[in-house]
Design an enzyme around this catalytic site. Sequence first.
Site, short mmCIF file in Angstrom:
data_model
loop_
_atom_site.label_atom_id
_atom_site.label_comp_id
_atom_site.label_asym_id
_atom_site.label_seq_id
_atom_site.Cartn_x
_atom_site.Cartn_y
_atom_site.Cartn_z
N TYR A 63 -78.23 83.44 37.33
CA TYR A 63 -78.21 82.19 38.08
C TYR A 63 -78.99 81.10 37.34
O TYR A 63 -79.78 80.37 37.91
CB TYR A 63 -78.76 82.39 39.49
CG TYR A 63 -78.19 81.41 40.50
CD1 TYR A 63 -76.85 81.47 40.86
CD2 TYR A 63 -78.99 80.44 41.08
CE1 TYR A 63 -76.32 80.59 41.78
CE2 TYR A 63 -78.47 79.54 42.00
CZ TYR A 63 -77.14 79.62 42.35
OH TYR A 63 -76.60 78.74 43.28
N GLN A 74 -75.52 77.78 33.93
CA GLN A 74 -74.10 78.11 34.05
C GLN A 74 -73.82 78.98 35.27
O GLN A 74 -72.82 78.79 35.96
CB GLN A 74 -73.61 78.81 32.78
CG GLN A 74 -73.44 77.91 31.59
CD GLN A 74 -72.31 76.90 31.74
OE1 GLN A 74 -71.42 77.04 32.57
NE2 GLN A 74 -72.35 75.85 30.92
N GLU A 114 -78.90 88.12 24.61
CA GLU A 114 -79.73 89.21 24.12
C GLU A 114 -80.11 90.20 25.22
O GLU A 114 -80.61 91.30 24.93
CB GLU A 114 -80.99 88.67 23.44
CG GLU A 114 -81.96 87.95 24.37
CD GLU A 114 -81.68 86.47 24.53
OE1 GLU A 114 -82.60 85.74 24.92
OE2 GLU A 114 -80.53 86.05 24.26
N LEU A 115 -79.88 89.86 26.47
CA LEU A 115 -80.19 90.76 27.59
C LEU A 115 -78.96 91.48 28.12
O LEU A 115 -79.08 92.44 28.87
CB LEU A 115 -80.83 89.96 28.74
CG LEU A 115 -82.10 89.18 28.42
CD1 LEU A 115 -82.57 88.43 29.66
CD2 LEU A 115 -83.19 90.10 27.90
N HIS A 153 -69.42 83.71 26.92
CA HIS A 153 -69.63 83.71 25.47
C HIS A 153 -69.29 85.10 24.97
O HIS A 153 -69.65 86.10 25.59
CB HIS A 153 -71.08 83.35 25.14
CG HIS A 153 -71.37 83.22 23.68
ND1 HIS A 153 -70.45 82.74 22.77
CD2 HIS A 153 -72.49 83.50 22.95
CE1 HIS A 153 -70.99 82.72 21.56
NE2 HIS A 153 -72.22 83.19 21.64
N GLU A 188 -84.57 53.96 15.32
CA GLU A 188 -83.47 53.85 14.36
C GLU A 188 -82.86 55.20 13.97
O GLU A 188 -81.71 55.24 13.53
CB GLU A 188 -83.95 53.12 13.10
CG GLU A 188 -84.42 51.70 13.35
CD GLU A 188 -83.36 50.83 14.01
OE1 GLU A 188 -82.15 51.08 13.80
OE2 GLU A 188 -83.73 49.89 14.75
N GLU A 241 -81.10 55.72 18.96
CA GLU A 241 -79.78 55.09 18.87
C GLU A 241 -78.66 56.08 18.54
O GLU A 241 -77.48 55.72 18.59
CB GLU A 241 -79.81 53.95 17.84
CG GLU A 241 -80.67 52.78 18.30
CD GLU A 241 -80.54 51.56 17.40
OE1 GLU A 241 -79.57 51.51 16.61
OE2 GLU A 241 -81.41 50.68 17.47
N SER A 269 -71.08 47.23 13.44
CA SER A 269 -70.99 46.05 12.58
C SER A 269 -70.39 46.40 11.22
O SER A 269 -70.39 47.57 10.80
CB SER A 269 -72.38 45.44 12.37
OG SER A 269 -73.18 46.31 11.57
#
Length: 330
Positions: A24, A27, A83-84, A107, A226, A230, A251
């Site tokens: 729980y 996911q 891993e569990l 997975h 920067e 961003e 730009s």
Amino acid sequence: MKVFYDSDFKLDALKEKTIAVIGYGSQGRAQSLNMKDSGLNVVVGLRKNGASWNNAKADGHNVMTIEEAAEKADIIHILIPDELQAEVYESQIKPYLKEGKTLSFSHGFNIHYGFIVPPKGVNVVLVAPKSPGKMVRRTYEEGFGVPGLICIEIDATNNAFDIVSAMAKGIGLSRAGVIQTTFKEETETDLFGEQAVLCGGVTELIKAGFETLVEAGYAPEMAYFETCHELKLIVDLIYQKGFKNMWNDVSNTAEYGGLTRRSRIVTADSKAAMKEILREIQDGRFTKEFLLEKQVSYAHLKSMRRLEGDLQIEEVGAKLRKMCGLEKEE
């Protein structure tokens, strides 16, 4: 590659079935609540009286031990950490698997690498949202969903597709689109994306850029804006519009500078390193390394976590996120 949508899938294969969600976390919570709200019969299997037990209870679930859930359910959807899974499977799930039941994952790690070997007569499928759990739940509640994957490793009952597609529909994935793949492809591409790009590559690129500016005498706050802050603006443009339209939206200076300098950052050597990372995933070297790390209680991982937490970019980032009102998102 075919994409399936809501009209392609039906819930019928699960109407008289019980789905046990094991775990729980992010996911587990999202997928179980979505399936429950779609009218499916969901139980949640957890360690008794832990924090997750109480959380699932508070969300209105029928909560029981993992053993009880595995015995009761027709579909056992394992959502605990990779891993569990093998240890929990062997001791608390495998004894209750019978012919005709379905073992499901989000997975493919443990099936693909052979750490879980189901008995004969059991379906093995995968249904994987391509989004964090909070987004899986939020978009479902908004009437939409996130894209997802489905896989069938073993179709023992000749209706595994009906089962896994119904799960995808119940979670809300087919509202956005579902692609059918394989356990091998899902596992290897997922690990590669995490290591080489999404989690490993991007963070190292950000750190290198930040450090380059700071070492050249620029203010750490400017360097953070920067090279890190961003980034979300650019990623959102790519996510929504693709590369071509991202370039259209920045730009001319940014476009020209980016296109003419990028190959000096990600070089042929970088791609060669990516290929080696992929080979380590394909031949099992990464998996062996990760499981050895587990055997020493994640000593190296814990050390790396401490080092990451001590980085200057973390200190600066925390201050600027607070200034921008973003701390609630952490």
